[in-house]
Design a protein around this motif. Sequence first.
Motif, mmCIF file in Angstrom:
data_model
loop_
_atom_site.group_PDB
_atom_site.id
_atom_site.type_symbol
_atom_site.label_atom_id
_atom_site.label_comp_id
_atom_site.label_asym_id
_atom_site.label_seq_id
_atom_site.Cartn_x
_atom_site.Cartn_y
_atom_site.Cartn_z
ATOM 1 N N ALA A 52 55.066 49.513 30.289
ATOM 2 C CA ALA A 52 53.875 49.445 31.145
ATOM 3 C C ALA A 52 54.263 49.102 32.580
ATOM 4 O O ALA A 52 55.155 48.289 32.823
ATOM 5 N N GLY A 53 53.589 49.739 33.528
ATOM 6 C CA GLY A 53 53.840 49.470 34.935
ATOM 7 C C GLY A 53 52.851 48.472 35.496
ATOM 8 O O GLY A 53 51.891 48.071 34.832
ATOM 9 N N ALA A 54 53.098 48.078 36.738
ATOM 10 C CA ALA A 54 52.198 47.157 37.421
ATOM 11 C C ALA A 54 50.924 47.884 37.807
ATOM 12 O O ALA A 54 50.909 49.105 37.978
ATOM 13 N N GLY A 55 49.853 47.126 37.936
ATOM 14 C CA GLY A 55 48.569 47.675 38.334
ATOM 15 C C GLY A 55 47.931 46.814 39.404
ATOM 16 O O GLY A 55 48.457 45.770 39.775
ATOM 17 N N VAL A 56 46.809 47.273 39.900
ATOM 18 C CA VAL A 56 46.083 46.559 40.945
ATOM 19 C C VAL A 56 44.651 46.346 40.486
ATOM 20 O O VAL A 56 44.084 47.175 39.781
ATOM 21 N N ARG A 57 44.100 45.206 40.854
ATOM 22 C CA ARG A 57 42.680 44.975 40.593
ATOM 23 C C ARG A 57 42.081 44.262 41.796
ATOM 24 O O ARG A 57 42.787 43.696 42.623
ATOM 25 N N SER A 58 40.771 44.309 41.855
ATOM 26 C CA SER A 58 40.040 43.684 42.952
ATOM 27 C C SER A 58 40.011 42.170 42.768
ATOM 28 O O SER A 58 40.103 41.664 41.657
ATOM 29 N N CYS A 59 39.875 41.474 43.880
ATOM 30 C CA CYS A 59 39.686 40.023 43.845
ATOM 31 C C CYS A 59 38.189 39.763 43.707
ATOM 32 O O CYS A 59 37.384 40.314 44.471
ATOM 33 N N GLU A 60 37.835 38.934 42.751
ATOM 34 C CA GLU A 60 36.430 38.672 42.454
ATOM 35 C C GLU A 60 35.669 38.197 43.692
ATOM 36 O O GLU A 60 36.094 37.279 44.389
ATOM 37 N N GLY A 61 34.549 38.885 43.954
ATOM 38 C CA GLY A 61 33.662 38.480 45.043
ATOM 39 C C GLY A 61 34.077 38.944 46.422
ATOM 40 O O GLY A 61 33.407 38.627 47.400
ATOM 41 N N LEU A 62 35.185 39.706 46.515
ATOM 42 C CA LEU A 62 35.652 40.161 47.819
ATOM 43 C C LEU A 62 35.660 41.684 47.892
ATOM 44 O O LEU A 62 35.680 42.373 46.867
ATOM 45 N N ASP A 63 35.679 42.221 49.095
ATOM 46 C CA ASP A 63 35.680 43.660 49.349
ATOM 47 C C ASP A 63 36.881 44.313 48.675
ATOM 48 O O ASP A 63 38.032 44.024 49.004
ATOM 49 N N ARG A 64 36.631 45.219 47.735
ATOM 50 C CA ARG A 64 37.704 45.838 46.956
ATOM 51 C C ARG A 64 38.559 46.775 47.781
ATOM 52 O O ARG A 64 39.622 47.196 47.340
ATOM 53 N N GLU A 65 38.129 47.125 48.977
ATOM 54 C CA GLU A 65 38.933 47.982 49.848
ATOM 55 C C GLU A 65 39.929 47.171 50.683
ATOM 56 O O GLU A 65 40.863 47.730 51.250
ATOM 57 N N LYS A 66 39.733 45.843 50.757
ATOM 58 C CA LYS A 66 40.583 44.997 51.602
ATOM 59 C C LYS A 66 41.378 43.949 50.835
ATOM 60 O O LYS A 66 42.397 43.473 51.323
ATOM 61 N N PHE A 67 40.909 43.554 49.644
ATOM 62 C CA PHE A 67 41.532 42.454 48.906
ATOM 63 C C PHE A 67 41.964 42.923 47.527
ATOM 64 O O PHE A 67 41.247 43.662 46.861
ATOM 65 N N TYR A 68 43.126 42.455 47.075
ATOM 66 C CA TYR A 68 43.663 42.921 45.794
ATOM 67 C C TYR A 68 44.587 41.868 45.192
ATOM 68 O O TYR A 68 45.078 40.962 45.877
ATOM 69 N N THR A 69 44.819 42.017 43.915
ATOM 70 C CA THR A 69 45.836 41.253 43.199
ATOM 71 C C THR A 69 46.608 42.251 42.344
ATOM 72 O O THR A 69 46.052 43.233 41.855
ATOM 73 N N MET A 70 47.901 42.029 42.204
ATOM 74 C CA MET A 70 48.740 42.886 41.366
ATOM 75 C C MET A 70 48.927 42.197 40.016
ATOM 76 O O MET A 70 49.000 40.969 39.944
ATOM 77 N N PHE A 71 49.030 43.006 38.965
ATOM 78 C CA PHE A 71 49.288 42.455 37.645
ATOM 79 C C PHE A 71 50.278 43.353 36.919
ATOM 80 O O PHE A 71 50.389 44.544 37.202
ATOM 81 N N HIS A 72 51.022 42.754 36.007
ATOM 82 C CA HIS A 72 51.993 43.509 35.208
ATOM 83 C C HIS A 72 51.998 42.956 33.790
ATOM 84 O O HIS A 72 52.679 41.973 33.498
ATOM 85 N N PRO A 73 51.241 43.585 32.890
ATOM 86 C CA PRO A 73 51.285 43.179 31.480
ATOM 87 C C PRO A 73 52.401 43.949 30.773
ATOM 88 O O PRO A 73 52.579 45.143 30.998
ATOM 89 N N TRP A 74 53.165 43.253 29.969
ATOM 90 C CA TRP A 74 54.202 43.920 29.187
ATOM 91 C C TRP A 74 54.474 43.096 27.941
ATOM 92 O O TRP A 74 53.991 41.981 27.804
ATOM 93 N N SER A 75 55.222 43.690 27.025
ATOM 94 C CA SER A 75 55.528 42.993 25.777
ATOM 95 C C SER A 75 57.003 43.165 25.449
ATOM 96 O O SER A 75 57.670 44.067 25.955
ATOM 97 N N LEU A 76 57.469 42.286 24.591
ATOM 98 C CA LEU A 76 58.851 42.330 24.120
ATOM 99 C C LEU A 76 58.841 42.017 22.632
ATOM 100 O O LEU A 76 58.397 40.935 22.223
ATOM 101 N N SER A 77 59.281 42.977 21.818
ATOM 102 C CA SER A 77 59.369 42.725 20.381
ATOM 103 C C SER A 77 60.814 42.420 20.017
ATOM 104 O O SER A 77 61.746 42.833 20.703
ATOM 105 N N ALA A 78 60.978 41.669 18.948
ATOM 106 C CA ALA A 78 62.304 41.250 18.501
ATOM 107 C C ALA A 78 62.385 41.405 16.987
ATOM 108 O O ALA A 78 61.422 41.784 16.323
ATOM 109 N N THR A 79 63.541 41.066 16.449
ATOM 110 C CA THR A 79 63.776 41.209 15.017
ATOM 111 C C THR A 79 63.181 40.042 14.223
ATOM 112 O O THR A 79 62.594 40.245 13.161
ATOM 113 N N THR A 80 63.327 38.808 14.754
ATOM 114 C CA THR A 80 62.875 37.636 14.005
ATOM 115 C C THR A 80 61.958 36.741 14.833
ATOM 116 O O THR A 80 62.052 36.703 16.060
ATOM 117 N N ASP A 81 61.105 36.014 14.131
ATOM 118 C CA ASP A 81 60.260 35.009 14.778
ATOM 119 C C ASP A 81 61.118 33.971 15.491
ATOM 120 O O ASP A 81 60.780 33.523 16.593
#
Length: 167
Positions: A52-81
């Motif tokens: 998954a790549g990084a994305g952008v979202r608006s800042c709550e309550g602010l103009d979405r054309e001028k204010f933003y936050t970046m986010f990057h959700p990702w996961s990592l699986s392994a063999t054992t707990d």
Amino acid sequence: MSDSNGTAAGTSGSDGAKVVGVRDQDEVNAETKKVSSELYDLIAVKGTASKAGAGVRSCEGLDREKFYTMFHPWSLSATTDDELAQAMERLKAELPKHGWKIVKYGPDGSPAKSLELTADNDERKFGVHVSFWKARTVLGKPKPPMLMIDVVSGCYQVPDGQKVEHY
């Protein structure tokens, strides 16, 4: 640095949104990816990471054309707990050495009581949330243990003359 929406915080904007500065969106996007890469290195588990790549979202309550936050959700699986349990302990110990403050560490409120970690880096204006999901069976299919990682930047304003690119 994390507010009630899980976004990194700074100085107050209108309607309670937090604005941490003025920064080019491409710079914050690159920094978001760098933070995720550094976290991957600290986790130090040779597993399978999502693409998954990084994305952008608006800042709550602010103009979405001028204010933003970046986010990057990702996961990592392994063999054992055990591998991922050790990675969570490693993150808890190592993140403070790299400028992060552990805000929360312990079981979440789910029936599974999954271990979670939330940390903020006020200097870099980032927050991270990590959840550890033990190996489980979903709809009759075995699922490997996994870390779910969410990296989020503070709320920035684009420089004058620029607009937020939403993707």
